[in-house]
Write a protein that holds these residues in place. Structure first.
Motif, PDB file in Angstrom:
ATOM      1  N   TYR A 236      36.156  82.227   7.503  1.00 39.71           N
ATOM      2  CA  TYR A 236      34.794  82.303   6.968  1.00 39.71           C
ATOM      3  C   TYR A 236      34.783  81.519   5.666  1.00 39.71           C
ATOM      4  N   ALA A 237      33.880  80.546   5.557  1.00 39.21           N
ATOM      5  CA  ALA A 237      33.822  79.740   4.331  1.00 39.21           C
ATOM      6  C   ALA A 237      32.388  79.321   4.065  1.00 39.21           C
ATOM      7  N   SER A 238      32.001  79.364   2.810  1.00 39.37           N
ATOM      8  CA  SER A 238      30.656  78.901   2.437  1.00 39.37           C
ATOM      9  C   SER A 238      30.614  77.379   2.393  1.00 39.37           C
ATOM     10  N   ASN A 239      31.794  76.755   2.423  1.00 38.37           N
ATOM     11  CA  ASN A 239      31.836  75.286   2.404  1.00 38.37           C
ATOM     12  C   ASN A 239      33.145  74.840   3.051  1.00 38.37           C
ATOM     13  N   PHE A 240      33.069  73.913   3.989  1.00 37.56           N
ATOM     14  CA  PHE A 240      34.247  73.490   4.749  1.00 37.56           C
ATOM     15  C   PHE A 240      34.810  72.162   4.268  1.00 37.56           C
ATOM     16  N   SER A 241      34.334  71.655   3.122  1.00 34.68           N
ATOM     17  CA  SER A 241      34.868  70.364   2.671  1.00 34.68           C
ATOM     18  C   SER A 241      36.133  70.567   1.840  1.00 34.68           C
TER      19      SER A 241
ATOM     20  N   TRP B 209      25.504  77.100  22.801  1.00 34.22           N
ATOM     21  CA  TRP B 209      24.293  77.876  23.046  1.00 34.22           C
ATOM     22  C   TRP B 209      23.356  77.850  21.844  1.00 34.22           C
ATOM     23  N   GLU B 210      22.130  78.254  22.112  1.00 38.87           N
ATOM     24  CA  GLU B 210      21.037  78.258  21.136  1.00 38.87           C
ATOM     25  C   GLU B 210      20.291  79.575  21.262  1.00 38.87           C
ATOM     26  N   ARG B 211      19.354  79.788  20.359  1.00 44.65           N
ATOM     27  CA  ARG B 211      18.546  81.022  20.481  1.00 44.65           C
ATOM     28  C   ARG B 211      17.628  80.888  21.698  1.00 44.65           C
ATOM     29  N   PRO B 212      17.399  82.022  22.386  1.00 45.28           N
ATOM     30  CA  PRO B 212      16.521  81.971  23.556  1.00 45.28           C
ATOM     31  C   PRO B 212      15.167  81.376  23.180  1.00 45.28           C
TER      32      PRO B 212
ATOM     33  N   GLN C  72      14.612  72.199   3.384  1.00 46.96           N
ATOM     34  CA  GLN C  72      14.528  73.189   4.464  1.00 46.96           C
ATOM     35  C   GLN C  72      15.532  74.334   4.271  1.00 46.96           C
ATOM     36  N   LYS C  73      16.343  74.272   3.245  1.00 50.05           N
ATOM     37  CA  LYS C  73      17.404  75.284   3.093  1.00 50.05           C
ATOM     38  C   LYS C  73      16.794  76.664   2.884  1.00 50.05           C
ATOM     39  N   LYS C  74      17.358  77.652   3.618  1.00 44.08           N
ATOM     40  CA  LYS C  74      16.727  78.983   3.609  1.00 44.08           C
ATOM     41  C   LYS C  74      17.203  79.840   2.442  1.00 44.08           C
TER      42      LYS C  74
ATOM     43  N   ILE D 115      33.272  80.623  10.971  1.00 44.06           N
ATOM     44  CA  ILE D 115      31.894  80.947  10.593  1.00 44.06           C
ATOM     45  C   ILE D 115      31.512  80.233   9.300  1.00 44.06           C
ATOM     46  N   GLY D 116      30.392  79.480   9.373  1.00 49.07           N
ATOM     47  CA  GLY D 116      29.930  78.738   8.201  1.00 49.07           C
ATOM     48  C   GLY D 116      28.547  79.132   7.733  1.00 49.07           C
ATOM     49  N   THR D 117      27.905  80.068   8.435  1.00 51.18           N
ATOM     50  CA  THR D 117      26.553  80.501   8.046  1.00 51.18           C
ATOM     51  C   THR D 117      26.580  81.057   6.625  1.00 51.18           C
ATOM     52  N   THR D 118      25.597  80.694   5.814  1.00 56.73           N
ATOM     53  CA  THR D 118      25.526  81.220   4.447  1.00 56.73           C
ATOM     54  C   THR D 118      24.330  82.173   4.333  1.00 56.73           C
ATOM     55  N   GLY D 119      24.203  82.806   3.180  1.00 53.35           N
ATOM     56  CA  GLY D 119      23.080  83.711   2.924  1.00 53.35           C
ATOM     57  C   GLY D 119      23.315  85.113   3.463  1.00 53.35           C
TER      58      GLY D 119
ATOM     59  N   ALA E 173      21.994  73.061  18.678  1.00 49.99           N
ATOM     60  CA  ALA E 173      20.924  72.071  18.496  1.00 49.99           C
ATOM     61  C   ALA E 173      20.496  71.934  17.040  1.00 49.99           C
ATOM     62  N   GLY E 174      21.108  72.703  16.141  1.00 47.82           N
ATOM     63  CA  GLY E 174      20.733  72.645  14.731  1.00 47.82           C
ATOM     64  C   GLY E 174      21.334  71.424  14.038  1.00 47.82           C
ATOM     65  N   ARG E 175      21.016  71.292  12.755  1.00 44.03           N
ATOM     66  CA  ARG E 175      21.566  70.151  11.987  1.00 44.03           C
ATOM     67  C   ARG E 175      23.086  70.177  11.998  1.00 44.03           C
ATOM     68  N   MET E 176      23.669  71.355  11.678  1.00 40.44           N
ATOM     69  CA  MET E 176      25.132  71.441  11.696  1.00 40.44           C
ATOM     70  C   MET E 176      25.660  71.462  13.121  1.00 40.44           C
ATOM     71  N   GLY E 177      24.923  72.107  14.026  1.00 38.84           N
ATOM     72  CA  GLY E 177      25.373  72.187  15.422  1.00 38.84           C
ATOM     73  C   GLY E 177      25.604  70.808  16.009  1.00 38.84           C
TER      74      GLY E 177
ATOM     75  N   GLU F  60      21.507  86.930  10.839  1.00 36.55           N
ATOM     76  CA  GLU F  60      21.399  87.949  11.894  1.00 36.55           C
ATOM     77  C   GLU F  60      22.125  87.487  13.155  1.00 36.55           C
ATOM     78  N   ALA F  61      22.006  86.206  13.473  1.00 35.80           N
ATOM     79  CA  ALA F  61      22.669  85.666  14.665  1.00 35.80           C
ATOM     80  C   ALA F  61      24.187  85.732  14.501  1.00 35.80           C
ATOM     81  N   THR F  62      24.669  85.427  13.322  1.00 33.41           N
ATOM     82  CA  THR F  62      26.115  85.444  13.058  1.00 33.41           C
ATOM     83  C   THR F  62      26.666  86.859  13.183  1.00 33.41           C
TER      84      THR F  62
ATOM     85  N   ASP G 291      30.360  78.906  14.445  1.00 34.02           N
ATOM     86  CA  ASP G 291      28.995  79.418  14.265  1.00 34.02           C
ATOM     87  C   ASP G 291      28.418  78.963  12.926  1.00 34.02           C
ATOM     88  N   PHE G 292      27.396  78.127  12.976  1.00 30.49           N
ATOM     89  CA  PHE G 292      26.578  77.775  11.805  1.00 30.49           C
ATOM     90  C   PHE G 292      25.138  78.028  12.233  1.00 30.49           C
ATOM     91  N   THR G 293      24.662  79.267  12.080  1.00 26.91           N
ATOM     92  CA  THR G 293      23.326  79.594  12.578  1.00 26.91           C
ATOM     93  C   THR G 293      22.499  80.244  11.476  1.00 26.91           C
ATOM     94  N   ALA G 294      22.332  81.551  11.553  1.00 23.91           N
ATOM     95  CA  ALA G 294      21.548  82.316  10.580  1.00 23.91           C
ATOM     96  C   ALA G 294      22.207  83.691  10.487  1.00 23.91           C
TER      97      ALA G 294
HETATM   98  P1  NAD Z   1      19.529  74.658  11.261  1.00 25.07           P
HETATM   99  O1  NAD Z   1      18.322  75.542  11.099  1.00 25.07           O
HETATM  100  O2  NAD Z   1      19.319  73.196  11.437  1.00 25.07           O
HETATM  101  O3  NAD Z   1      20.402  75.160  12.503  1.00 25.07           O
HETATM  102  C1  NAD Z   1      20.623  76.513  12.822  1.00 25.07           C
HETATM  103  C2  NAD Z   1      20.562  76.622  14.335  1.00 25.07           C
HETATM  104  O4  NAD Z   1      20.948  77.945  14.720  1.00 25.07           O
HETATM  105  C3  NAD Z   1      19.118  76.381  14.875  1.00 25.07           C
HETATM  106  O5  NAD Z   1      19.138  75.372  15.871  1.00 25.07           O
HETATM  107  C4  NAD Z   1      18.737  77.743  15.419  1.00 25.07           C
HETATM  108  O6  NAD Z   1      17.868  77.665  16.546  1.00 25.07           O
HETATM  109  C5  NAD Z   1      20.112  78.298  15.809  1.00 25.07           C
HETATM  110  N1  NAD Z   1      20.094  79.746  16.019  1.00 25.07           N
HETATM  111  C6  NAD Z   1      19.380  80.692  15.333  1.00 25.07           C
HETATM  112  N2  NAD Z   1      19.587  81.913  15.888  1.00 25.07           N
HETATM  113  C7  NAD Z   1      20.444  81.726  16.927  1.00 25.07           C
HETATM  114  C8  NAD Z   1      21.010  82.603  17.888  1.00 25.07           C
HETATM  115  N3  NAD Z   1      20.750  83.920  17.877  1.00 25.07           N
HETATM  116  N4  NAD Z   1      21.855  82.082  18.812  1.00 25.07           N
HETATM  117  C9  NAD Z   1      22.134  80.752  18.836  1.00 25.07           C
HETATM  118  N5  NAD Z   1      21.592  79.863  17.959  1.00 25.07           N
HETATM  119  C10 NAD Z   1      20.763  80.353  17.021  1.00 25.07           C
HETATM  120  O7  NAD Z   1      20.426  74.972   9.999  1.00 25.07           O
HETATM  121  P2  NAD Z   1      21.700  74.139   9.476  1.00 25.07           P
HETATM  122  O8  NAD Z   1      21.281  73.248   8.369  1.00 25.07           O
HETATM  123  O9  NAD Z   1      22.451  73.591  10.640  1.00 25.07           O
HETATM  124  O10 NAD Z   1      22.535  75.313   8.781  1.00 25.07           O
HETATM  125  C11 NAD Z   1      22.975  76.431   9.519  1.00 25.07           C
HETATM  126  C12 NAD Z   1      23.742  77.364   8.585  1.00 25.07           C
HETATM  127  O11 NAD Z   1      24.956  76.730   8.156  1.00 25.07           O
HETATM  128  C13 NAD Z   1      22.980  77.739   7.302  1.00 25.07           C
HETATM  129  O12 NAD Z   1      23.291  79.082   6.969  1.00 25.07           O
HETATM  130  C14 NAD Z   1      23.566  76.787   6.278  1.00 25.07           C
HETATM  131  O13 NAD Z   1      23.433  77.247   4.954  1.00 25.07           O
HETATM  132  C15 NAD Z   1      25.007  76.777   6.726  1.00 25.07           C
HETATM  133  N6  NAD Z   1      25.808  75.639   6.261  1.00 25.07           N
HETATM  134  C16 NAD Z   1      27.084  75.921   5.922  1.00 25.07           C
HETATM  135  C17 NAD Z   1      27.936  74.902   5.553  1.00 25.07           C
HETATM  136  C18 NAD Z   1      29.371  75.213   5.244  1.00 25.07           C
HETATM  137  O14 NAD Z   1      30.175  74.290   4.962  1.00 25.07           O
HETATM  138  N7  NAD Z   1      29.767  76.493   5.334  1.00 25.07           N
HETATM  139  C19 NAD Z   1      27.472  73.581   5.514  1.00 25.07           C
HETATM  140  C20 NAD Z   1      26.145  73.321   5.888  1.00 25.07           C
HETATM  141  C21 NAD Z   1      25.326  74.373   6.281  1.00 25.07           C
END
Ligand code: NAD
Length: 266
Positions: free
Chosen positions: A118-123, A33-36, A155-157, A94-98, A10-14, A77-79, A72-75
């Motif tokens: 695993y990539a910090s950027n998929f472009s 799936w999403e966080r509970p 909103q970037k963390k 896996i695309g989660t950064t930080g 449900a996230g921006r990338m999701g 700890e979740a990753t 997985d593009f989440t956070a």
């Molecule tokens: P976002 O906050 O819009 O989405 C993250 C989603 O993950 C949220 O909906 C959140 O509820 C969900 N989430 C958190 N914990 C979870 C869990 N335990 N189980 C399931 N879902 C869970 O953030 P976003 O903008 O979509 O970015 C997500 C990550 O992707 C960030 O780390 C961002 O920097 C990274 N990112 C990477 C790339 C890339 O190319 N690698 C590109 C864009 C964003």
């Protein structure tokens, strides 16, 4: 058909990933799936992403049994929790950064059981930029100071961005600098003349900027700039969906987007 699971659906990338998976005929969305406690739990994945119903409900926990590849593009700890729980039968994109160094180590451990991209950027553009940046850093002498300026939405963390850190590593490799000691966040507290042995990193945050990265090589009498601008998250989502298609059925291992795109061979 290659069966795909999406974490953080449900996230921006999701949401962009749901649309990107739907657009590729060789992929099918098998689980999401999403966080509970998230408002999207129980809702249809396609509808949440602005499409017609996909017939796949957003769960509040992963289901590894129905997926060939999880994206997985989440956070962080979740990753990490996902990588620890993933069985060898399911590969991971896996695309989660930080993530910190210890968290990356956990992902690398998962790469011994599963295939992991695993990539910090998929472009394509940024992955090519990293190769060009390394070459330019080597070709230009130490009189050419190197700075990275990145800009992202408000909103970037994490900061600096994962992409900026990837480009930083490329510049260090090209110039022969130690990545552990060469980064510098110049600002109010760090002033004065600039040594040649540092790479400056600058993070700008505002509005809905999807992701801009500029590398500046400033030398005597001239400067050279490389600039990448992502217009839409779709570029990352389509890259990740392509990586998932490539990774399905691959042996356990730690792979990069350069492997997926065939850039290492050029
Ligand atoms: P976002 O906050 O819009 O989405 C993250 C989603 O993950 C949220 O909906 C959140 O509820 C969900 N989430 C958190 N914990 C979870 C869990 N335990 N189980 C399931 N879902 C869970 O953030 P976003 O903008 O979509 O970015 C997500 C990550 O992707 C960030 O780390 C961002 O920097 C990274 N990112 C990477 C790339 C890339 O190319 N690698 C590109 C864009 C964003």
């Amino acid at each position: 058909m290659k069966r795909i699971g999406i974490a953080g659906a449900a996230g921006r990338m999701g949401c962009a990933l749901v649309r990107a998976v739907k657009a590729r005929p060789e992929l099918t969305l098998a689980a999401a799936w999403e966080r509970p406690g998230h408002a999207a739990v129980g809702r249809d994945t396609g509808e949440w992403a602005g499409l017609e119903a996909a017939g796949v409900q957003i769960l509040d926990r992963p289901d590894f049994t129905v997926c060939d590849v999880l994206i997985d593009f989440t956070a962080p700890e979740a990753t990490v929790a996902l990588a620890q729980a993933a069985t060898g039968k399911c590969n991971l994109v896996i695309g989660t950064t930080g993530l910190n160094a210890a968290q990356v180590k956990v992902l690398q451990g998962a790469g011994e059981r599963s295939g992991v991209v695993y990539a910090s950027n998929f472009s394509l553009g940024v992955n090519l930029l990293a190769i060009l940046a390394e070459k330019a850093a080597a070709a230009l002498n130490a009189n050419y100071d190197m700075e990275i300026i990145e800009a992202h939405h408000n909103q970037k963390k994490d900061a600096p961005s994962g992409t900026a850190l990837t480009l930083y590593q490329a510049l260090c490799r090209g110039r022969g600098l130690d990545p552990a000691t060469s980064e510098k966040y110049r600002g109010h507290e760090v002033t004065g003349a600039r040594p040649q042995s540092e790479v400056g990193l600058h993070a700008v945050r505002g509005g809905d900027i999807v992701g801009d990265h500029t590398i500046l090589f400033a030398g005597p009498g001239e400067r050279l700039e490389f600039k990448h601008q992502a217009h839409s998250r779709d570029v990352f989502a389509h890259g990740a969906a392509g990586a998932a298609a490539w990774l399905a059925g691959k042996a356990a291992g730690w792979y990069s987007m350069a492997d997926v795109l065939g850039l290492n061979a050029q």
